[in-house]
Design a protein around this motif. Structure first.
Motif, PDB file in Angstrom:
ATOM      1  N   ALA A  71       8.833  33.320  49.349  1.00 24.77           N
ATOM      2  CA  ALA A  71       9.151  32.435  48.231  1.00 24.77           C
ATOM      3  C   ALA A  71       9.653  31.086  48.729  1.00 24.77           C
ATOM      4  CB  ALA A  71      10.185  33.101  47.324  1.00 24.77           C
ATOM      5  N   GLN A  72      10.545  31.101  49.719  1.00 26.88           N
ATOM      6  CA  GLN A  72      11.096  29.863  50.250  1.00 26.88           C
ATOM      7  C   GLN A  72      10.011  28.989  50.858  1.00 26.88           C
ATOM      8  OE1 GLN A  72      14.295  28.965  49.840  1.00 26.88           O
ATOM      9  NE2 GLN A  72      13.768  26.965  50.739  1.00 26.88           N
ATOM     10  N   THR A  73       9.066  29.626  51.564  1.00 25.56           N
ATOM     11  CA  THR A  73       7.984  28.869  52.205  1.00 25.56           C
ATOM     12  C   THR A  73       7.007  28.304  51.179  1.00 25.56           C
ATOM     13  OG1 THR A  73       8.150  30.254  54.177  1.00 25.56           O
ATOM     14  CG2 THR A  73       6.111  29.012  53.879  1.00 25.56           C
ATOM     15  N   LEU A  74       6.647  29.092  50.183  1.00 26.45           N
ATOM     16  CA  LEU A  74       5.670  28.641  49.189  1.00 26.45           C
ATOM     17  C   LEU A  74       6.187  27.471  48.357  1.00 26.45           C
ATOM     18  CD1 LEU A  74       4.255  32.056  47.894  1.00 26.45           C
ATOM     19  CD2 LEU A  74       3.103  30.387  49.339  1.00 26.45           C
ATOM     20  N   LYS A  75       7.488  27.381  48.189  1.00 26.84           N
ATOM     21  CA  LYS A  75       8.055  26.295  47.390  1.00 26.84           C
ATOM     22  C   LYS A  75       7.760  24.924  47.991  1.00 26.84           C
ATOM     23  CE  LYS A  75      11.792  28.919  45.204  1.00 26.84           C
ATOM     24  NZ  LYS A  75      13.257  29.158  45.109  1.00 26.84           N
ATOM     25  N   GLU A  76       7.383  24.896  49.275  1.00 33.87           N
ATOM     26  CA  GLU A  76       7.064  23.622  49.921  1.00 33.87           C
ATOM     27  C   GLU A  76       5.806  22.986  49.341  1.00 33.87           C
ATOM     28  OE1 GLU A  76       6.770  24.203  54.112  1.00 33.87           O
ATOM     29  OE2 GLU A  76       8.664  25.307  54.272  1.00 33.87           O
ATOM     30  N   ASP A  77       4.821  23.818  48.945  1.00 32.45           N
ATOM     31  CA  ASP A  77       3.525  23.277  48.526  1.00 32.45           C
ATOM     32  C   ASP A  77       3.020  23.792  47.178  1.00 32.45           C
ATOM     33  OD1 ASP A  77       3.068  21.597  50.676  1.00 32.45           O
ATOM     34  OD2 ASP A  77       2.126  23.155  51.887  1.00 32.45           O
ATOM     35  N   PHE A  78       3.663  24.797  46.602  1.00 29.55           N
ATOM     36  CA  PHE A  78       3.138  25.397  45.375  1.00 29.55           C
ATOM     37  C   PHE A  78       4.151  25.312  44.242  1.00 29.55           C
ATOM     38  CE2 PHE A  78       0.704  27.270  48.796  1.00 29.55           C
ATOM     39  CZ  PHE A  78      -0.585  27.301  48.297  1.00 29.55           C
ATOM     40  N   ASP A  79       3.615  25.310  43.019  1.00 29.41           N
ATOM     41  CA  ASP A  79       4.449  25.205  41.823  1.00 29.41           C
ATOM     42  C   ASP A  79       4.740  26.583  41.230  1.00 29.41           C
ATOM     43  OD1 ASP A  79       4.394  22.409  41.980  1.00 29.41           O
ATOM     44  OD2 ASP A  79       2.489  22.320  40.875  1.00 29.41           O
ATOM     45  N   GLU A  80       5.794  26.632  40.418  1.00 27.21           N
ATOM     46  CA  GLU A  80       6.166  27.829  39.651  1.00 27.21           C
ATOM     47  C   GLU A  80       6.337  29.055  40.547  1.00 27.21           C
ATOM     48  OE1 GLU A  80       3.735  28.465  36.182  1.00 27.21           O
ATOM     49  OE2 GLU A  80       3.485  26.309  35.837  1.00 27.21           O
ATOM     50  N   VAL A  81       6.991  28.864  41.673  1.00 32.20           N
ATOM     51  CA  VAL A  81       7.256  29.972  42.600  1.00 32.20           C
ATOM     52  C   VAL A  81       8.443  30.780  42.082  1.00 32.20           C
ATOM     53  CG1 VAL A  81       7.869  30.629  44.953  1.00 32.20           C
ATOM     54  CG2 VAL A  81       6.348  28.664  44.542  1.00 32.20           C
ATOM     55  N   THR A  82       8.240  32.089  41.888  1.00 38.15           N
ATOM     56  CA  THR A  82       9.291  32.947  41.329  1.00 38.15           C
ATOM     57  C   THR A  82       9.420  34.213  42.169  1.00 38.15           C
ATOM     58  OG1 THR A  82       8.786  32.150  39.101  1.00 38.15           O
ATOM     59  CG2 THR A  82      10.119  34.156  39.281  1.00 38.15           C
ATOM     60  N   LEU A  83      10.643  34.557  42.551  1.00 37.48           N
ATOM     61  CA  LEU A  83      10.916  35.790  43.295  1.00 37.48           C
ATOM     62  C   LEU A  83      11.232  36.907  42.313  1.00 37.48           C
ATOM     63  CD1 LEU A  83      11.542  37.308  45.983  1.00 37.48           C
ATOM     64  CD2 LEU A  83      13.910  36.492  45.724  1.00 37.48           C
ATOM     65  N   HIS A  84      10.545  38.037  42.423  1.00 36.52           N
ATOM     66  CA  HIS A  84      10.772  39.196  41.559  1.00 36.52           C
ATOM     67  C   HIS A  84      11.398  40.303  42.407  1.00 36.52           C
ATOM     68  CE1 HIS A  84       8.193  37.271  38.520  1.00 36.52           C
ATOM     69  NE2 HIS A  84       7.428  36.947  39.556  1.00 36.52           N
ATOM     70  N   THR A  85      12.717  40.379  42.396  1.00 35.16           N
ATOM     71  CA  THR A  85      13.413  41.308  43.292  1.00 35.16           C
ATOM     72  C   THR A  85      13.125  42.787  43.037  1.00 35.16           C
ATOM     73  OG1 THR A  85      15.369  41.128  41.870  1.00 35.16           O
ATOM     74  CG2 THR A  85      15.273  39.701  43.810  1.00 35.16           C
ATOM     75  N   PRO A  86      12.897  43.224  41.785  1.00 37.22           N
ATOM     76  CA  PRO A  86      12.658  44.664  41.614  1.00 37.22           C
ATOM     77  C   PRO A  86      11.405  45.161  42.322  1.00 37.22           C
ATOM     78  CG  PRO A  86      13.184  43.636  39.511  1.00 37.22           C
ATOM     79  CD  PRO A  86      12.941  42.535  40.487  1.00 37.22           C
ATOM     80  N   PHE A  87      10.424  44.265  42.532  1.00 35.12           N
ATOM     81  CA  PHE A  87       9.152  44.685  43.110  1.00 35.12           C
ATOM     82  C   PHE A  87       8.878  44.062  44.477  1.00 35.12           C
ATOM     83  CE2 PHE A  87       8.564  44.607  38.438  1.00 35.12           C
ATOM     84  CZ  PHE A  87       8.426  45.982  38.239  1.00 35.12           C
ATOM     85  N   ASN A  88       9.874  43.387  45.064  1.00 34.99           N
ATOM     86  CA  ASN A  88       9.660  42.693  46.348  1.00 34.99           C
ATOM     87  C   ASN A  88       8.422  41.808  46.285  1.00 34.99           C
ATOM     88  OD1 ASN A  88      11.838  44.138  47.321  1.00 34.99           O
ATOM     89  ND2 ASN A  88      10.561  45.696  48.330  1.00 34.99           N
TER      90      ASN A  88
END
Length: 290
Positions: free
Chosen positions: A40-57
């Motif tokens: 998630a941290q890496t994708l935020k550099e180049d992609f939009d609407e990045v969301t981490l869903h902790t229940p499903f990793n």
């Protein structure tokens, strides 16, 4: 000739390695929560609407044309060998495996092999079926696992090319048909079965899907566990719409139709493998002298 073939291959591959023009929501299921956070941290550099869903990793993001999320993650030394890409339209238990199933005529094997080499794809398994070949392929970039087969279908000699889809069924629900336990092929403890409950987690079929059962015997069209799923019956012997049983010897047609699409979850008898599909019973012949 070889130079011409290489040029043709290069042109094909140049179209082969493209993404669709429209952005789409993509989800990656990681191997652990920590890996999901790094992704998630890496994708935020180049992609939009990045969301981490902790229940499903998992991490969802807006995939866009011309951007390779896999190349970005590899540059950060993130290993996605066990990660899975979700299939749009299904829940979190259905994924693209990252592989492509490619079937082609054996005559074109040298050409197909050169195309795969130029694309950087890796063949992980190969099967022979007469004059045809079937290979499992890992594309150079898993971000292209959906778009690549569309281009492969234009290759010479290709019979079909599809992204491989796998399911991780919950098997939590079983229909209430009382004789289901006697249908050993549906599911049993030693797993010598067809994994029907796992498939039912995805779909139990649709009435718009017709299963034609062609048998030499007739059918019990009023059977309480089959009648509701019967559509367009036909008797090819008498050229009419009544393929009913005409002899006490005719015991084969009805159970065959039931195996495919006996009504399920109705508290009666058994469950067909595709119990919400429609069945078209066709009687083709019967030897009354037998």
């Amino acid at each position: 000739m070889k130079r011409l073939l290489s040029l043709i291959c290069a042109l094909l591959v140049s179209g082969f390695l493209t993404l669709s023009a429209s952005a789409q929501s993509t989800m990656i299921y990681a191997n652990s929560l920590e890996e999901a956070k790094d992704i998630a941290q890496t994708l935020k550099e180049d992609f939009d609407e990045v969301t981490l869903h902790t229940p499903f990793n998992s991490v969802s993001f807006l995939d866009a044309e011309g951007k390779s999320w896999n190349a970005l993650l590899r540059a950060k030394n993130l290993n996605l060998s066990g990660a899975l890409l979700s299939v749009p339209g299904f829940d979190q238990d259905v994924f693209y495996s990252g592989r492509i199933m490619l079937s082609f005529e054996a005559f074109y094997e040298p050409t197909i092999s050169e195309l795969l080499n130029l694309s950087g794809a890796q063949i992980v398994a190969k099967y022979t079926f007469g004059a045809n070949r079937l290979v499992e392929i890992l594309p150079a970039d898993p971000a292209f696992v959906v778009s690549v087969p569309q281009e492969m279908r234009n290759w010479p000699g290709v019979i079909h090319a599809e992204a491989d889809i796998i399911g991780k069924g919950n098997s939590d629900y079983l229909p209430d048909d009382p004789s289901l336990a006697s249908q050993w092929f549906i599911s049993q403890a030693n797993d010598a079965d067809i994994d029907a409950p796992e498939a039912w987690d995805i779909t139990t079929g649709s009435a718009s899907t017709l299963i034609a059962v062609i048998d030499g015997d007739g059918y019990d069209l009023d059977h309480p566990d089959l009648a509701a799923n019967i559509i367009s019956p036909w008797d090819a012997v008498n050229s009419d719409a009544d393929p009913s049983i005409e002899s006490t010897f005719e015991r084969h047609g009805t159970p065959c139709a039931g195996l495919a699409a006996a009504v399920g979850d109705n508290g009666v008898g058994v469950a067909g493998v595709a119990y919400d599909c429609s069945v078209v019973p066709i009687r083709m012949a019967y030897n009354h002298a037998a």
